[in-house]
Design a protein around this motif. Structure first.
Motif, PDB file in Angstrom:
ATOM      1  N   TRP A   1      -1.779   1.430  -8.797  1.00 11.29           N
ATOM      2  CA  TRP A   1      -1.755   2.876  -8.150  1.00 11.29           C
ATOM      3  C   TRP A   1      -2.533   3.478  -8.993  1.00 11.29           C
TER       4      TRP A   1
ATOM      5  N   LEU B   1       0.697   4.197  -2.628  1.00  8.94           N
ATOM      6  CA  LEU B   1       0.900   5.796  -2.134  1.00  8.94           C
ATOM      7  C   LEU B   1       1.836   6.590  -2.735  1.00  8.94           C
TER       8      LEU B   1
ATOM      9  N   LEU C   1      -5.626   5.446  -6.804  1.00  8.40           N
ATOM     10  CA  LEU C   1      -5.359   6.480  -6.020  1.00  8.40           C
ATOM     11  C   LEU C   1      -5.205   7.815  -7.013  1.00  8.40           C
TER      12      LEU C   1
ATOM     13  N   SER D   1       0.988  -1.125  -0.001  1.00 10.97           N
ATOM     14  CA  SER D   1       0.173   0.014   0.018  1.00 10.97           C
ATOM     15  C   SER D   1       0.842   1.182  -0.008  1.00 10.97           C
ATOM     16  N   LEU D   2       2.141   1.142   0.577  1.00 14.83           N
ATOM     17  CA  LEU D   2       3.086   2.183   0.707  1.00 14.83           C
ATOM     18  C   LEU D   2       3.366   2.759  -0.868  1.00 14.83           C
TER      19      LEU D   2
ATOM     20  N   GLU E   1      -6.267  -0.334   0.509  1.00 10.79           N
ATOM     21  CA  GLU E   1      -5.348  -0.864  -0.206  1.00 10.79           C
ATOM     22  C   GLU E   1      -4.785  -2.021   0.423  1.00 10.79           C
TER      23      GLU E   1
ATOM     24  N   THR F   1      -7.498   5.759   0.902  1.00  9.54           N
ATOM     25  CA  THR F   1      -7.301   5.038  -0.077  1.00  9.54           C
ATOM     26  C   THR F   1      -6.267   3.927   0.084  1.00  9.54           C
ATOM     27  N   THR F   2      -5.016   4.609   1.054  1.00  4.86           N
ATOM     28  CA  THR F   2      -4.000   3.659   1.274  1.00  4.86           C
ATOM     29  C   THR F   2      -4.492   2.495   2.222  1.00  4.86           C
ATOM     30  N   CYS F   3      -5.180   3.089   3.168  1.00  6.12           N
ATOM     31  CA  CYS F   3      -5.932   2.130   4.200  1.00  6.12           C
ATOM     32  C   CYS F   3      -6.665   0.796   3.515  1.00  6.12           C
TER      33      CYS F   3
END
Length: 352
Positions: free
Chosen positions: A225, A143, A228, A139-140, A278, A274-276
């Motif tokens: 990606w 991001l 996002l 997820s990072l 993912e 959105t990151t959470c």
């Protein structure tokens, strides 16, 4: 003749309303019926709301969401189980205990042992840790790539924006599972050779993860990606017309500084949510690939590989399949519910 009563009188005296309605009574609204609070209380409430920061207000609204808070407590419990739990076990996740093969759940081995005599409890803890780490790292990656790509596309606009968004739509149309399977299959041998021959510390550290996990990270960096990026692009298109961006341009700020210091910080809510969301997608993908035998390399384990290893004894040792499946389901469900609650808390349109 109709009896007239004040609403405040009925509420304060706790009068039963049904007999009054039966007598065809009418109600009279008095000014004190609408008095919610004193002027001092109203002023204190308004002052308190003004003094609250954006994050304090978001946390206040998140705490009111009982489903999201329960999901948060479950996530914290799973994290403690995965990262703290192994330190309280006398066994290692790869340790084979001779004479303890295929033991049913007991006091010494609460989850039993597998066919090699390894303690399933500590392997489940370590597998949960690996799945969480994979989800967070993937997820990072999403991001960094998605936020940068979307911010540049939305800020520059014009033909550059058109070309970048057509490229994103092309990537979005590619079947991601097929690409991940191809990457994990094609890159497995070259990556393993690179891990064995390289003298760089970072390459050797990646070799601990195994070629399959590195291929999963590459797949996330290439494919996941896009969602996002489209969200950030939409936010930047609205924000770049605001006065603070115009003022930054007038003061001579570069495009890089405007994106980094002015635009992306104002998209932080969408980025976090959105990151959470993912993280569970990455955990599910890794578990799916590990279940197919394309995930983590032995003796390292994950929840997906634990479920795959339990298939051979599914009828004799059913609990081996149930334990990782339940943990994986609860973890993904909790992350999704918490992500939804976080989205509602950070959405300024829900702010009253």
């Amino acid at each position: 003749m109709k009896n007239k009563m004040s609403i405040n009188h009925i509420l304060s005296a706790q009068v039963d309303v049904e007999p009054i309605l039966a007598q065809n009574a009418s109600f009279e609204f008095l000014p004190d019926d609408f008095e919610l609070a004193s002027d001092d209380e109203k002023a204190n409430f308004i002052e308190m709301r003004k003094s609250m920061s954006y994050w304090q207000d978001a946390w206040r609204r998140l705490k009111k969401n009982q489903v999201a808070m329960v999901a948060l407590y479950i996530i914290i419990a799973i994290i403690l189980f995965a990262f703290i739990g192994p330190y309280f076990s006398q066994y290692d996740y790869s340790q084979q205990i001779r004479g303890s093969e295929n033991i049913a759940p007991c006091w010494e081995h609460p989850f039993g042992t597998d066919n090699l005599g390894r303690d399933i409890l500590v392997r489940t803890m370590f597998g949960t840790r690996v799945s969480l780490i994979i989800g967070v790292v993937a997820s990072l990656l999403v991001l960094v790539i998605g936020a940068t790509y979307g911010a540049i596309s939305g800020f520059i606009g014009g033909r550059v924006d058109d070309v970048m968004m057509r490229l994103a739509e092309l990537i979005y149309s590619v079947p991601d599972i097929l690409v991940v399977l191809l990457l994990t299959t094609v890159l497995k041998v070259p990556l393993q050779n690179a891990f064995n021959t390289s003298h760089l510390a970072i390459i050797k550290s990646l070799g601990v993860l195994g070629p399959s996990l590195v291929a999963i990270f590459i797949a996330f960096g290439l494919l996941y990606w896009v969602a996002l990026a489209r969200i950030i692009r939409g936010q930047v298109l609205m924000l770049k017309e605001q006065e603070f961006v115009t003022a930054a341009k007038a003061l001579g700020a570069s495009n890089k500084n405007i994106i980094k210091k002015h635009l992306l910080p104002n998209c932080i809510g969408q980025i976090i949510v959105t990151t959470c969301l993912e993280i569970p997608a990455a955990i599910f993908l890794e578990s799916f690939l590990s279940f197919l035998g394309l995930g983590v390399s032995a003796p390292m384990t994950s929840l997906g590989s634990l479920a795959a290893a339990a298939l051979s004894g599914m009828y004799s040792y059913t609990y081996r399949l149930i334990i990782p499946s339940v943990i994986l389901s609860v973890m993904i469900l909790s992350l999704n519910l918490f992500g939804d609650g976080l989205r509602d808390a950070l959405d300024p349109r829900l702010k009253k």
